[in-house]
Design a protein around this motif. Structure first.
Motif, PDB file in Angstrom:
ATOM      1  N   CYS A  27       0.809  -1.231   0.000  1.00  0.00           N
ATOM      2  CA  CYS A  27       0.000   0.000   0.000  1.00  0.00           C
ATOM      3  C   CYS A  27       0.840   1.277   0.000  1.00  0.00           C
ATOM      4  CB  CYS A  27      -0.966   0.008   1.187  1.00  0.00           C
ATOM      5  SG  CYS A  27      -0.193   0.425   2.751  1.00  0.00           S
ATOM      6  N   CYS A  38       2.764  -3.496   8.419  1.00  0.00           N
ATOM      7  CA  CYS A  38       2.413  -2.152   7.960  1.00  0.00           C
ATOM      8  C   CYS A  38       1.357  -1.534   8.894  1.00  0.00           C
ATOM      9  CB  CYS A  38       1.867  -2.246   6.543  1.00  0.00           C
ATOM     10  SG  CYS A  38       1.170  -0.705   5.914  1.00  0.00           S
ATOM     11  N   CYS A  41      -2.112  -1.365   6.483  1.00  0.00           N
ATOM     12  CA  CYS A  41      -2.831  -2.524   5.930  1.00  0.00           C
ATOM     13  C   CYS A  41      -2.447  -3.858   6.561  1.00  0.00           C
ATOM     14  CB  CYS A  41      -2.645  -2.588   4.416  1.00  0.00           C
ATOM     15  SG  CYS A  41      -1.031  -3.193   3.894  1.00  0.00           S
TER      16      CYS A  41
END
Ligand SMILES: [Zn+2]
Length: 133
Positions: A27, A38, A41
């Motif tokens: 992303c 992350c 995400c």
């Protein structure tokens, strides 16, 4: 765990005046300080990324009652880096008693300082500091 940038490497980077995060291949979000997944995400497809050390001050508070080992008053602030991620650090070089709403939106530069570990910490670490530009 994908260890593209460990906490130790992040700390070593700070000692060398570098701000490191991890870039998500899924992303494109940057997580700083680096984490195993992350921040946006949850992907584990991460690679180390060096960020610029300029940011905009978004919020702050003056700490007057501090944990053991800290020396109040001092300013803890949130800043949005020019690369996107928000980071927390101590705003230094300014009398906390003179802090006012005019600080919001000011440009800052990011550095770090060594902080002595307390009973809750893993030991001495480097923590982010902000200086007004
Ligand atoms: Zn992501």
């Amino acid at each position: 765990m994908n260890a593209e940038c460990t906490f130790e490497e992040y700390q070593k980077g700070l000692a060398e005046d570098k701000l490191l995060g991890v870039l998500c291949a899924d992303c494109n979000a940057v997580t700083v300080p680096p984490q195993a997944v992350c921040c946006k995400c949850g992907s584990q497809k991460l690679s180390a990324k060096e960020l610029g050390k300029t940011a905009t001050l978004k919020s702050y508070t003056v700490i007057r009652i501090a944990p053991d080992g800290m020396n109040p008053p001092y300013i803890v602030a949130l800043a949005e880096t020019d690369d996107g991620p928000w980071v927390m650090g101590n705003l230094v070089g300014l009398d906390p008693e003179k802090a006012d709403i005019e600080l919001i939106g000011k440009k800052i530069s990011i550095s770090s300082q060594e902080v002595k570990g307390d009973i809750y910490a893993i030991g001495d670490i480097r923590a982010l500091t902000f200086n007004l530009q």
